[in-house]
Design a protein around this motif. Sequence first.
Motif, PDB file in Angstrom:
ATOM      1  N   UNK A 139      -1.292   0.546 -27.553  1.00 55.77           N
ATOM      2  CA  UNK A 139      -0.452   1.222 -26.563  1.00 55.77           C
ATOM      3  C   UNK A 139      -1.069   1.230 -25.176  1.00 55.77           C
ATOM      4  N   UNK A 163       4.470  -0.593 -33.875  1.00 59.56           N
ATOM      5  CA  UNK A 163       3.720   0.565 -34.360  1.00 59.56           C
ATOM      6  C   UNK A 163       4.409   1.864 -33.946  1.00 59.56           C
ATOM      7  N   UNK A 164       3.876   2.981 -34.459  1.00 54.63           N
ATOM      8  CA  UNK A 164       4.419   4.295 -34.113  1.00 54.63           C
ATOM      9  C   UNK A 164       3.769   4.755 -32.801  1.00 54.63           C
ATOM     10  N   UNK A 165       4.133   4.069 -31.733  1.00 55.29           N
ATOM     11  CA  UNK A 165       3.425   4.255 -30.459  1.00 55.29           C
ATOM     12  C   UNK A 165       4.333   4.683 -29.316  1.00 55.29           C
ATOM     13  N   UNK A 166       5.626   4.861 -29.591  1.00 55.11           N
ATOM     14  CA  UNK A 166       6.614   5.042 -28.535  1.00 55.11           C
ATOM     15  C   UNK A 166       6.246   6.110 -27.521  1.00 55.11           C
ATOM     16  N   UNK A 167       5.880   7.289 -27.999  1.00 51.29           N
ATOM     17  CA  UNK A 167       5.587   8.397 -27.085  1.00 51.29           C
ATOM     18  C   UNK A 167       4.320   8.110 -26.293  1.00 51.29           C
ATOM     19  N   UNK A 168       3.311   7.530 -26.980  1.00 45.17           N
ATOM     20  CA  UNK A 168       2.041   7.246 -26.317  1.00 45.17           C
ATOM     21  C   UNK A 168       2.236   6.268 -25.158  1.00 45.17           C
ATOM     22  N   UNK A 181      10.399   2.648 -31.542  1.00 43.53           N
ATOM     23  CA  UNK A 181       9.185   2.208 -32.232  1.00 43.53           C
ATOM     24  C   UNK A 181       9.404   2.147 -33.751  1.00 43.53           C
TER      25      UNK A 181
ATOM     26  N   UNK B  31      -4.423  10.945 -30.005  1.00 40.38           N
ATOM     27  CA  UNK B  31      -3.237  10.082 -29.891  1.00 40.38           C
ATOM     28  C   UNK B  31      -2.203  10.433 -30.944  1.00 40.38           C
ATOM     29  N   UNK B  34      -0.470  13.442 -29.709  1.00 40.99           N
ATOM     30  CA  UNK B  34       0.345  13.125 -28.534  1.00 40.99           C
ATOM     31  C   UNK B  34       1.640  12.437 -28.937  1.00 40.99           C
ATOM     32  N   UNK B  35       1.562  11.494 -29.889  1.00 41.62           N
ATOM     33  CA  UNK B  35       2.748  10.765 -30.325  1.00 41.62           C
ATOM     34  C   UNK B  35       3.802  11.726 -30.874  1.00 41.62           C
ATOM     35  N   UNK B  36       3.340  12.819 -31.478  1.00 43.18           N
ATOM     36  CA  UNK B  36       4.286  13.781 -32.028  1.00 43.18           C
ATOM     37  C   UNK B  36       4.765  14.782 -30.972  1.00 43.18           C
ATOM     38  N   UNK B 100      -5.402   8.733 -36.720  1.00 41.91           N
ATOM     39  CA  UNK B 100      -4.195   9.119 -36.005  1.00 41.91           C
ATOM     40  C   UNK B 100      -3.276   9.956 -36.884  1.00 41.91           C
ATOM     41  N   UNK B 116       2.260  12.807 -42.963  1.00 36.80           N
ATOM     42  CA  UNK B 116       1.983  11.394 -43.245  1.00 36.80           C
ATOM     43  C   UNK B 116       0.910  11.358 -44.321  1.00 36.80           C
TER      44      UNK B 116
END
Lengths: 604, 124
Positions: A139, A163-168, A181, B31, B34-36, B100, B116
């Motif tokens: 990201x 990857x699960x990176x959208x917000x980052x 994502x 990270x 943050x993603x959440x 993560x 998760x």
Amino acid sequence: MIIAGIDIGNASTETALARYVDGKPEFLCSGIVDTTGMKGTRQNIHGVFASLKQALEKADLTVEDVDLIRINEAAPVIGDVAMETITETIITESTMIGHNPSTPGGLGIGVGVTVDIREVNNCDKGESVIVVIPREVDFEDSSRIINHAVNNGIFVNGAIVQRDDGVLINNRLMKKIPIVDEVSLIDKVPRNMRAAIEVAAAGSVVEQLSNPYGIATVFDLTSDETKQVVPVSRALIGNRSAVVIKTPAGDVKERKIPAGQIIIQGTNKKAQVNVDDGAEKIMDAIRSVAPVEDIRGEAGTNAGGMLEKVRQVMSHLTDQLPSAIKIQDLLAVDTFVPQTVKGGVAEEFSMENAVGIAAMVKADKLQMNMIAHELEAELGVKVEVGGVEADMAIRGALTTPGSNKPLAIIDMGAGSTDAAIINRAGEIKSIHLAGAGNMVTLLIASELGHDNMALAEDIKKYPLAKVESLFHIRHEDGTVQFFDKPLDPRTFARVVILTPNGMVPMPGNYSLERIRAVRREAKTKVFVVNAIRSLERVSPTGNVRDIEFVTLVGGSALDFEIPQLVTDALSKYSIVSGRANIRGVEGPRNAVATGLVLAYEEGE
Amino acid sequence: MRMDFDAPKPEIKIVHGKNIMFQKVVDEVLHGIEEEGVPFSIEELEDANPVELAFRGAELSHLGVGIGITENEVVLHYIKLKEDQPIFRIPAYSNEATLRAIGSNAARLVKKMPFKNLDNTELS
């Protein structure tokens, strides 16, 4: 003398053990085990042993003490179930990602040409692009590249991320763009094609891309093309984020699979019905030609295949030629099946129409005598085949406190729903219908998209709850239960099935309300429909209203809600119905086994 | 501990040992949070026991969720649990995705979303 009545059912083998004193039976105890093999076959013998042994152990007796074993002349019906989807959605050259990652990034709608992020700087100034970010690019690099490109005058209007990176990524961008994502099959996203991305604000759903005219606006579609994207927009309804990619030859079709015809041969009449027409039409056709002699499917179609499969299984189990197997009843139920869209890129699925079918086959009667002979040889105890199953069940059901002739019973088992009625004079009429517990399990499994039958069986049998914190759950009815010890983290925030062996977390994102609705609907579609259908057939006048008292027996009558659903439905016909309580202690279980013992007294 | 008298911000508290040599580990966990989309803040303490650090974090956090990080271990703790029984603990040498994921799980504990899996497989 000591008599054992043993009932071999589709799902369980039950024993009633009694001592006759002065010609009066005194019940000692009972046994229940799972039926081994398909009902009416040689494999049943193991189950019979186990069931008998269980009862004998409880009574402190041995096989030598038993003077007579009576097994049921098993109503020679075997049920099987099948499911066939009648529509499917195919994408030729992937054109959409109807995808719902839990945390997409950014907000709004963006349109541009898809470009691999590693090549974005080769783009011309002023070009509108959507960047595709595979797993290899993390990201921090992605956001730096995007920022750099934007500074160079390239319009980066959206991103598709593996990857699960959208917000980052979004948090590190100077200019906010919509980002989808967790797109697992990112390699399948076509490059250099026009694409639109929409991400809705938290709590709302996509509006532009779930509207066919919205897609038409974005891609300048003609009216013919707009018609073609309807399945795409339909599949995107309710999603928080979506991607639509326009490929030149791209096409999404909702295809109707030719399901074929079912041919119902009655004693006097014949009817043909299209499976596509749905369950209601099929059931009407069956009602119109009753009594049914055989049901066939059109050769070379799905319907044909489905019924032939049932016939094959039956012929194998009963050692008869497939042509000798007659399907004598069929229960069709409309349902939905979530199916993975062929050609999709993020494992998106769409709800397809399907018809579930339970078929019932009359099998060879001699099998029971064969079982009796083998049992006798192995145990050294006299074994006899006694009485028709329905007669025995009524006799057993009449031991329910508060019941009397005339009485109707509905035996809700696993493989078939049987009904019988006894009038004041003691005459008995009975009927066997397709569709029971196994059908409910199949419907639950398919509507929730699980292959796991054991899980569907648990959903059918036990109530649900939602784990709301590490210390408490909320039951289906809203009551809250607290625990002293923290719950298993795997169940946290999930819907769980409250089995006797503990909480089983449900995979997937279905809400408790949804699962509960599927469960209750499946039970209604099978058992309420069959209760009314079977009573219609045994009623002396053909009218359900002319039956006064009904007791429910069989394994499915033990269910925590099926009896209520049936009782409620039948009360509309002013019928008194409820769960039986065999001998005042057994509940709805053991009716046939008890009847077998009682029938001896009457010398039958 | 410094007391704030204006309304405190709800956040997850990450507590790690002094003079850290494992910034990469801390970053990956952050990270995940943050993603959440859940706020967090970081604190440095002397203590070398990761479980105690995590519980200390949970006490400091207004959401009751703390993460303790040492050079050996990453621990997720919740204020309502017994001090010596954290929810998750993973070795600090775990791969990026797992680090993560434990951050995500801290956030998901707050958001009341299913966790998760920490062995890189999603249950759903």
